[in-house]
Design a protein around this motif. Structure first.
Motif, PDB file in Angstrom:
ATOM      1  N   ILE A  43       0.843  -1.192   0.000  1.00  0.00           N
ATOM      2  CA  ILE A  43       0.000   0.000   0.000  1.00  0.00           C
ATOM      3  C   ILE A  43       0.877   1.241   0.000  1.00  0.00           C
ATOM      4  N   VAL A  44       0.606   2.149  -0.931  1.00  0.00           N
ATOM      5  CA  VAL A  44       1.341   3.407  -1.049  1.00  0.00           C
ATOM      6  C   VAL A  44       0.375   4.544  -0.738  1.00  0.00           C
ATOM      7  N   PHE A  45       0.784   5.466   0.121  1.00  0.00           N
ATOM      8  CA  PHE A  45      -0.089   6.556   0.559  1.00  0.00           C
ATOM      9  C   PHE A  45       0.356   7.880  -0.075  1.00  0.00           C
ATOM     10  N   SER A  46      -0.599   8.556  -0.684  1.00  0.00           N
ATOM     11  CA  SER A  46      -0.299   9.813  -1.356  1.00  0.00           C
ATOM     12  C   SER A  46      -1.368  10.857  -1.032  1.00  0.00           C
ATOM     13  N   SER A  47      -1.070  12.103  -1.329  1.00  0.00           N
ATOM     14  CA  SER A  47      -2.029  13.200  -1.196  1.00  0.00           C
ATOM     15  C   SER A  47      -1.573  14.320  -2.119  1.00  0.00           C
ATOM     16  N   PRO A  48      -2.464  15.246  -2.483  1.00  0.00           N
ATOM     17  CA  PRO A  48      -2.079  16.302  -3.420  1.00  0.00           C
ATOM     18  C   PRO A  48      -0.857  17.104  -2.966  1.00  0.00           C
ATOM     19  N   GLN A  49      -0.797  17.431  -1.677  1.00  0.00           N
ATOM     20  CA  GLN A  49       0.304  18.259  -1.190  1.00  0.00           C
ATOM     21  C   GLN A  49       1.455  17.445  -0.624  1.00  0.00           C
ATOM     22  N   GLY A  50       1.232  16.149  -0.397  1.00  0.00           N
ATOM     23  CA  GLY A  50       2.238  15.341   0.272  1.00  0.00           C
ATOM     24  C   GLY A  50       2.306  15.685   1.752  1.00  0.00           C
ATOM     25  N   GLY A  51       3.075  14.921   2.502  1.00  0.00           N
ATOM     26  CA  GLY A  51       3.191  15.185   3.933  1.00  0.00           C
ATOM     27  C   GLY A  51       1.928  14.794   4.679  1.00  0.00           C
ATOM     28  N   LEU A  52       1.546  15.615   5.649  1.00  0.00           N
ATOM     29  CA  LEU A  52       0.407  15.308   6.509  1.00  0.00           C
ATOM     30  C   LEU A  52      -0.909  15.386   5.747  1.00  0.00           C
ATOM     31  N   ALA A  53      -1.655  14.289   5.750  1.00  0.00           N
ATOM     32  CA  ALA A  53      -3.026  14.279   5.234  1.00  0.00           C
ATOM     33  C   ALA A  53      -3.948  14.356   6.448  1.00  0.00           C
ATOM     34  N   PRO A  54      -4.721  15.438   6.600  1.00  0.00           N
ATOM     35  CA  PRO A  54      -5.460  15.659   7.844  1.00  0.00           C
ATOM     36  C   PRO A  54      -6.554  14.616   8.091  1.00  0.00           C
ATOM     37  N   LEU A  55      -6.562  14.106   9.294  1.00  0.00           N
ATOM     38  CA  LEU A  55      -7.572  13.153   9.745  1.00  0.00           C
ATOM     39  C   LEU A  55      -8.679  13.925  10.449  1.00  0.00           C
ATOM     40  N   ASP A  56      -9.923  13.676  10.056  1.00  0.00           N
ATOM     41  CA  ASP A  56     -11.065  14.349  10.671  1.00  0.00           C
ATOM     42  C   ASP A  56     -11.171  13.928  12.138  1.00  0.00           C
ATOM     43  N   PRO A  57     -10.997  14.872  13.081  1.00  0.00           N
ATOM     44  CA  PRO A  57     -11.031  14.485  14.498  1.00  0.00           C
ATOM     45  C   PRO A  57     -12.378  13.917  14.934  1.00  0.00           C
ATOM     46  N   LYS A  58     -13.458  14.306  14.244  1.00  0.00           N
ATOM     47  CA  LYS A  58     -14.775  13.751  14.590  1.00  0.00           C
ATOM     48  C   LYS A  58     -14.798  12.234  14.405  1.00  0.00           C
ATOM     49  N   SER A  59     -14.076  11.755  13.404  1.00  0.00           N
ATOM     50  CA  SER A  59     -14.095  10.316  13.132  1.00  0.00           C
ATOM     51  C   SER A  59     -13.357   9.536  14.214  1.00  0.00           C
ATOM     52  N   ILE A  60     -12.401  10.178  14.866  1.00  0.00           N
ATOM     53  CA  ILE A  60     -11.695   9.520  15.977  1.00  0.00           C
ATOM     54  C   ILE A  60     -12.670   9.294  17.128  1.00  0.00           C
ATOM     55  N   GLU A  61     -13.437  10.328  17.438  1.00  0.00           N
ATOM     56  CA  GLU A  61     -14.399  10.238  18.532  1.00  0.00           C
ATOM     57  C   GLU A  61     -15.533   9.274  18.192  1.00  0.00           C
ATOM     58  N   MET A  62     -16.043   9.367  16.965  1.00  0.00           N
ATOM     59  CA  MET A  62     -17.191   8.551  16.575  1.00  0.00           C
ATOM     60  C   MET A  62     -16.862   7.059  16.535  1.00  0.00           C
ATOM     61  N   PHE A  63     -15.605   6.732  16.255  1.00  0.00           N
ATOM     62  CA  PHE A  63     -15.231   5.324  16.099  1.00  0.00           C
ATOM     63  C   PHE A  63     -14.218   4.872  17.152  1.00  0.00           C
ATOM     64  N   LYS A  64     -14.313   5.491  18.332  1.00  0.00           N
ATOM     65  CA  LYS A  64     -13.381   5.156  19.413  1.00  0.00           C
ATOM     66  C   LYS A  64     -13.605   3.753  19.967  1.00  0.00           C
ATOM     67  N   SER A  65     -14.742   3.146  19.638  1.00  0.00           N
ATOM     68  CA  SER A  65     -15.009   1.769  20.073  1.00  0.00           C
ATOM     69  C   SER A  65     -14.824   0.755  18.951  1.00  0.00           C
ATOM     70  N   ASP A  66     -14.364   1.237  17.806  1.00  0.00           N
ATOM     71  CA  ASP A  66     -14.160   0.361  16.652  1.00  0.00           C
ATOM     72  C   ASP A  66     -12.710  -0.127  16.641  1.00  0.00           C
ATOM     73  N   GLU A  67     -12.543  -1.427  16.828  1.00  0.00           N
ATOM     74  CA  GLU A  67     -11.194  -1.985  17.017  1.00  0.00           C
ATOM     75  C   GLU A  67     -10.262  -1.681  15.848  1.00  0.00           C
ATOM     76  N   SER A  68     -10.768  -1.829  14.629  1.00  0.00           N
ATOM     77  CA  SER A  68      -9.950  -1.578  13.446  1.00  0.00           C
ATOM     78  C   SER A  68      -9.478  -0.135  13.403  1.00  0.00           C
TER      79      SER A  68
END
Length: 231
Positions: A43-68
Motif C-alpha cells: 500500500i502506497v499513501f499519497s495526497s495532493p500536497q504530500g506530507g500530513l493528510a489531515p484526519l477528521d477528528p470527529k471520526s476519531i471520537e465517533m469510532f473510538k469503540s471500533d477496534e480496526s
C-alpha cells in the motif's frame, strides 16, 4: 510480486466556511487497510500536497469503540503523516493494481477539482486497473474524463454519500456541491444507494468500485481485493 494499491488521501483540513476541521474519515481507511494487509497487498499513501493528510477528528471520537479504527490510529500514524506527493505517481499506473480514495469531507474540497488526481485516476482506468472510493471519496471521480473525452462514470452504476445522509449530518449547506446529485449527473442516472440512510451499499461496475458510507468501507476493501485477485 505483491499487488500494489495507491491510496489517495485529501490534503484539505477545513470544513468550508464553518471554522471546523475536516479531512479523511478514520474507518474508511482503517477497514480497507485491514483487508489489503490480510491479502498481502503493498500500500502506497499519497495526497495532493504530500506530507500530513489531515484526519477528521470527529471520526476519531465517533469510532473510538471500533477496534480496526483504534488500531490504525494508534499504530500507523506515519502512513498519513508522511504521504508522498500525488504528482509523483503520474504515469505509473502500470506499477499498481488499484487506486483507492477514502472519504471524509476533505475530498469534496480538493480531490473533486484536483487536476493531478483526475489525471492519475484516468490513467488507472485506461490501464484497466481497479478504481475505487468510499463515502465522500467518489468526489474524486466526478471530474475524471478519459482521453477520448468521455466521463469515467458515464453509464456506470455508482454510489457515494447520499443527500439524505448529508442532510442528517446538517452539513449540506457547507458542501461545495451535493455528491449524490453530481454522481447521478455524471453517471447519467446510474446512482444507487441503500434502502435506508447509513445502510451498507457497495457497488461494483466493471473495475469501478464504490461504497456509500463508513459502514460500507469494509465491503469496499473486500471488493477491491476480490477484483485485484481476479474474482
Amino acid at each position: 510480486m505483491a499487488p500494489k494499491v495507491l491510496v489517495i488521501l485529501t490534503s484539505h483540513g477545513q470544513l468550508g466556511n464553518t471554522g471546523h476541521p475536516t479531512g479523511w474519515f478514520l474507518p474508511e481507511l482503517a477497514h480497507p487497510y485491514d483487508e489489503f494487509v490480510s491479502a498481502g497487498f503493498e500500500i502506497v499513501f499519497s495526497s495532493p500536497q504530500g506530507g500530513l493528510a489531515p484526519l477528521d477528528p470527529k471520526s476519531i471520537e465517533m469510532f473510538k469503540s471500533d477496534e480496526s479504527s483504534v488500531n490504525f490510529l494508534n499504530n500507523h500514524k506515519s502512513l498519513w503523516e508522511q504521504t508522498d506527493k500525488l504528482s509523483n505517481y503520474l504515469g505509473k499506473a502500470d506499477e499498481f493494481a488499484a487506486v483507492f480514495v477514502p472519504g471524509g469531507h476533505g475530498p469534496m474540497f480538493d480531490l473533486a477539482i484536483d487536476k493531478t488526481s483526475q489525471k492519475v485516476i484516468a490513467e488507472f482506468a485506461e490501464k484497466g486497473k481497479v478504481v475505487s472510493a468510499v463515502c465522500h471519496g467518489p468526489a474524486a471521480l466526478v471530474g475524471v474524463e478519459l482521453s477520448g473525452g468521455e466521463h469515467l462514470l458515464k453509464g456506470k452504476q455508482v454510489t457515494g454519500f447520499s443527500n439524505a445522509e448529508e442532510d442528517q449530518m446538517k452539513l449540506s449547506e457547507a458542501m461545495p456541491f451535493m455528491l449524490e446529485t453530481r454522481l447521478n449527473e455524471v453517471s447519467e442516472g446510474k446512482f444507487v444507494k441503500a434502502d435506508e440512510p447509513w445502510g451498507v451499499k457497495v457497488v461494483v461496475d466493471g473495475k469501478v468500485i464504490t461504497g456509500q458510507n463508513p459502514a460500507s468501507a469494509k465491503g469496499v476493501g473486500e471488493a477491491i481485493v476480490k477484483a485485484v485477485n481476479g474474482g
